[in-house]
Design a protein around this motif. Sequence first.
Motif, PDB file in Angstrom:
ATOM      1  N   LEU A  97       0.830  -1.206   0.000  1.00  0.00           N
ATOM      2  CA  LEU A  97       0.000   0.000   0.000  1.00  0.00           C
ATOM      3  C   LEU A  97       0.868   1.261   0.000  1.00  0.00           C
ATOM      4  CD1 LEU A  97      -2.930   0.987   0.013  1.00  0.00           C
ATOM      5  CD2 LEU A  97      -2.857   0.923   2.514  1.00  0.00           C
ATOM      6  N   GLU A  98       1.942   1.255   0.777  1.00  0.00           N
ATOM      7  CA  GLU A  98       2.854   2.407   0.813  1.00  0.00           C
ATOM      8  C   GLU A  98       3.519   2.629  -0.545  1.00  0.00           C
ATOM      9  OE1 GLU A  98       5.564   1.786   4.098  1.00  0.00           O
ATOM     10  OE2 GLU A  98       3.912   1.865   5.545  1.00  0.00           O
ATOM     11  N   ALA A  99       3.897   1.536  -1.220  1.00  0.00           N
ATOM     12  CA  ALA A  99       4.510   1.663  -2.549  1.00  0.00           C
ATOM     13  C   ALA A  99       3.530   2.318  -3.519  1.00  0.00           C
ATOM     14  CB  ALA A  99       4.951   0.293  -3.060  1.00  0.00           C
ATOM     15  N   ALA A 100       2.268   1.942  -3.424  1.00  0.00           N
ATOM     16  CA  ALA A 100       1.244   2.530  -4.294  1.00  0.00           C
ATOM     17  C   ALA A 100       1.018   4.001  -3.951  1.00  0.00           C
ATOM     18  CB  ALA A 100      -0.064   1.745  -4.164  1.00  0.00           C
ATOM     19  N   GLU A 101       0.966   4.309  -2.677  1.00  0.00           N
ATOM     20  CA  GLU A 101       0.734   5.693  -2.255  1.00  0.00           C
ATOM     21  C   GLU A 101       1.871   6.616  -2.688  1.00  0.00           C
ATOM     22  OE1 GLU A 101       0.019   5.216   1.949  1.00  0.00           O
ATOM     23  OE2 GLU A 101      -2.123   4.831   1.626  1.00  0.00           O
ATOM     24  N   LYS A 102       3.113   6.101  -2.721  1.00  0.00           N
ATOM     25  CA  LYS A 102       4.258   6.900  -3.171  1.00  0.00           C
ATOM     26  C   LYS A 102       4.092   7.319  -4.628  1.00  0.00           C
ATOM     27  CE  LYS A 102       7.730   5.119  -0.025  1.00  0.00           C
ATOM     28  NZ  LYS A 102       8.903   4.238   0.124  1.00  0.00           N
ATOM     29  N   GLU A 103       3.340   6.534  -5.374  1.00  0.00           N
ATOM     30  CA  GLU A 103       3.100   6.843  -6.789  1.00  0.00           C
ATOM     31  C   GLU A 103       1.692   7.401  -7.006  1.00  0.00           C
ATOM     32  OE1 GLU A 103       4.502   4.089  -9.696  1.00  0.00           O
ATOM     33  OE2 GLU A 103       6.066   3.331  -8.348  1.00  0.00           O
ATOM     34  N   ASN A 104       1.079   7.852  -5.928  1.00  0.00           N
ATOM     35  CA  ASN A 104      -0.258   8.459  -5.965  1.00  0.00           C
ATOM     36  C   ASN A 104      -1.321   7.526  -6.560  1.00  0.00           C
ATOM     37  OD1 ASN A 104       0.528  10.946  -4.782  1.00  0.00           O
ATOM     38  ND2 ASN A 104       1.411  11.560  -6.744  1.00  0.00           N
ATOM     39  N   GLN A 105      -1.211   6.263  -6.260  1.00  0.00           N
ATOM     40  CA  GLN A 105      -2.186   5.287  -6.748  1.00  0.00           C
ATOM     41  C   GLN A 105      -3.110   4.871  -5.601  1.00  0.00           C
ATOM     42  OE1 GLN A 105      -2.469   4.572 -10.011  1.00  0.00           O
ATOM     43  NE2 GLN A 105      -0.821   6.077 -10.216  1.00  0.00           N
ATOM     44  N   ARG A 106      -4.376   4.742  -5.928  1.00  0.00           N
ATOM     45  CA  ARG A 106      -5.392   4.356  -4.936  1.00  0.00           C
ATOM     46  C   ARG A 106      -5.751   2.896  -5.170  1.00  0.00           C
ATOM     47  NH1 ARG A 106      -6.579   9.617  -6.784  1.00  0.00           N
ATOM     48  NH2 ARG A 106      -6.570  11.118  -5.081  1.00  0.00           N
ATOM     49  N   VAL A 107      -5.272   2.050  -4.282  1.00  0.00           N
ATOM     50  CA  VAL A 107      -5.430   0.612  -4.480  1.00  0.00           C
ATOM     51  C   VAL A 107      -5.928  -0.074  -3.213  1.00  0.00           C
ATOM     52  CG1 VAL A 107      -3.573   0.544  -6.219  1.00  0.00           C
ATOM     53  CG2 VAL A 107      -3.044   0.053  -3.814  1.00  0.00           C
ATOM     54  N   THR A 108      -6.299  -1.331  -3.416  1.00  0.00           N
ATOM     55  CA  THR A 108      -6.595  -2.238  -2.312  1.00  0.00           C
ATOM     56  C   THR A 108      -5.575  -3.368  -2.372  1.00  0.00           C
ATOM     57  OG1 THR A 108      -8.952  -1.727  -2.330  1.00  0.00           O
ATOM     58  CG2 THR A 108      -8.313  -3.815  -1.322  1.00  0.00           C
ATOM     59  N   VAL A 109      -5.107  -3.802  -1.210  1.00  0.00           N
ATOM     60  CA  VAL A 109      -4.129  -4.885  -1.111  1.00  0.00           C
ATOM     61  C   VAL A 109      -4.743  -6.007  -0.286  1.00  0.00           C
ATOM     62  CG1 VAL A 109      -1.822  -5.546  -0.324  1.00  0.00           C
ATOM     63  CG2 VAL A 109      -2.241  -3.210  -1.133  1.00  0.00           C
ATOM     64  N   ALA A 110      -4.592  -7.235  -0.774  1.00  0.00           N
ATOM     65  CA  ALA A 110      -5.074  -8.406  -0.030  1.00  0.00           C
ATOM     66  C   ALA A 110      -3.955  -9.427   0.095  1.00  0.00           C
ATOM     67  CB  ALA A 110      -6.260  -9.038  -0.749  1.00  0.00           C
ATOM     68  N   VAL A 111      -3.904 -10.077   1.243  1.00  0.00           N
ATOM     69  CA  VAL A 111      -2.969 -11.172   1.468  1.00  0.00           C
ATOM     70  C   VAL A 111      -3.806 -12.385   1.858  1.00  0.00           C
ATOM     71  CG1 VAL A 111      -1.002 -12.017   2.815  1.00  0.00           C
ATOM     72  CG2 VAL A 111      -1.173  -9.577   2.258  1.00  0.00           C
ATOM     73  N   VAL A 112      -3.601 -13.492   1.129  1.00  0.00           N
ATOM     74  CA  VAL A 112      -4.307 -14.734   1.440  1.00  0.00           C
ATOM     75  C   VAL A 112      -3.297 -15.799   1.849  1.00  0.00           C
ATOM     76  CG1 VAL A 112      -6.191 -14.206  -0.177  1.00  0.00           C
ATOM     77  CG2 VAL A 112      -4.295 -15.645  -0.935  1.00  0.00           C
ATOM     78  N   ASP A 113      -3.744 -16.782   2.608  1.00  0.00           N
ATOM     79  CA  ASP A 113      -2.852 -17.862   3.016  1.00  0.00           C
ATOM     80  C   ASP A 113      -2.810 -18.947   1.941  1.00  0.00           C
ATOM     81  OD1 ASP A 113      -5.165 -19.443   3.326  1.00  0.00           O
ATOM     82  OD2 ASP A 113      -5.089 -19.409   5.512  1.00  0.00           O
ATOM     83  N   ARG A 114      -2.105 -20.005   2.206  1.00  0.00           N
ATOM     84  CA  ARG A 114      -1.925 -21.096   1.225  1.00  0.00           C
ATOM     85  C   ARG A 114      -3.255 -21.695   0.795  1.00  0.00           C
ATOM     86  NH1 ARG A 114      -1.599 -23.195  -2.849  1.00  0.00           N
ATOM     87  NH2 ARG A 114      -0.671 -25.200  -3.277  1.00  0.00           N
ATOM     88  N   ASN A 115      -4.233 -21.662   1.647  1.00  0.00           N
ATOM     89  CA  ASN A 115      -5.544 -22.231   1.337  1.00  0.00           C
ATOM     90  C   ASN A 115      -6.473 -21.223   0.671  1.00  0.00           C
ATOM     91  OD1 ASN A 115      -4.736 -24.659   2.552  1.00  0.00           O
ATOM     92  ND2 ASN A 115      -5.238 -23.842   4.550  1.00  0.00           N
ATOM     93  N   GLY A 116      -5.978 -20.025   0.424  1.00  0.00           N
ATOM     94  CA  GLY A 116      -6.789 -19.006  -0.231  1.00  0.00           C
ATOM     95  C   GLY A 116      -7.668 -18.207   0.709  1.00  0.00           C
ATOM     96  N   ASN A 117      -7.498 -18.405   2.002  1.00  0.00           N
ATOM     97  CA  ASN A 117      -8.278 -17.650   2.988  1.00  0.00           C
ATOM     98  C   ASN A 117      -7.665 -16.269   3.178  1.00  0.00           C
ATOM     99  OD1 ASN A 117     -10.024 -19.873   3.676  1.00  0.00           O
ATOM    100  ND2 ASN A 117      -8.243 -20.755   4.700  1.00  0.00           N
TER     101      ASN A 117
END
Length: 179
Positions: A65-85
């Motif tokens: 999210l910080e990398a996106a904000e440095k480039e003035n981009q408005r994004v959503t970030v998701a992290v899932v586990d090995r099972n896709g949760n």
Amino acid sequence: MKKKLVLGATAAVLTAGTFGAVSASASAPAAAPAAVAKADATDGNLFRSNHLTIEAATDAAEAALEAAEKENQRVTVAVVDRNGNTVVTLRGDGAGPQSYESAIRKAYTAVSWNAPTSVLAGRLAQAPNLKDIPGTLFLAGGAPVTAKGAPIAGIGVAGAPSGDLDEKFAQAGVAELAK
């Protein structure tokens, strides 16, 4: 007055009898099951896998999210586990409503195939039915996280004007985990 006394005594006897029956049934031991199967599995029947801690997943999501904000981009970030949760989802200020679900699906796709989603998107030409697999999204912006060569998580980013940027930000999250 005699009638009231008799009725009162009858009610007291009935109440005491009911209380005694309830009390007796509550304290009676339960019948033991006829047969109990042993529930312990041997080590040969177990599979162990690695998972990111919530702290590590949050650190990775924040880095993306910080990398996106440095480039003035408005994004959503998701992290899932090995099972896709889904472990962590961070929706940046001003991120579009479609970005939330897209980020989760990109992360899921990356961990499912242990490949960046930009690479997987190229496979659609040979296997167009891949896009029909529920929960997947074959657009650039997802990156797998591995440990000892095995996939353990996926990071998905959505909302930038191009998938290349989304994937760049997802890779920033992966890089955070390598520190």
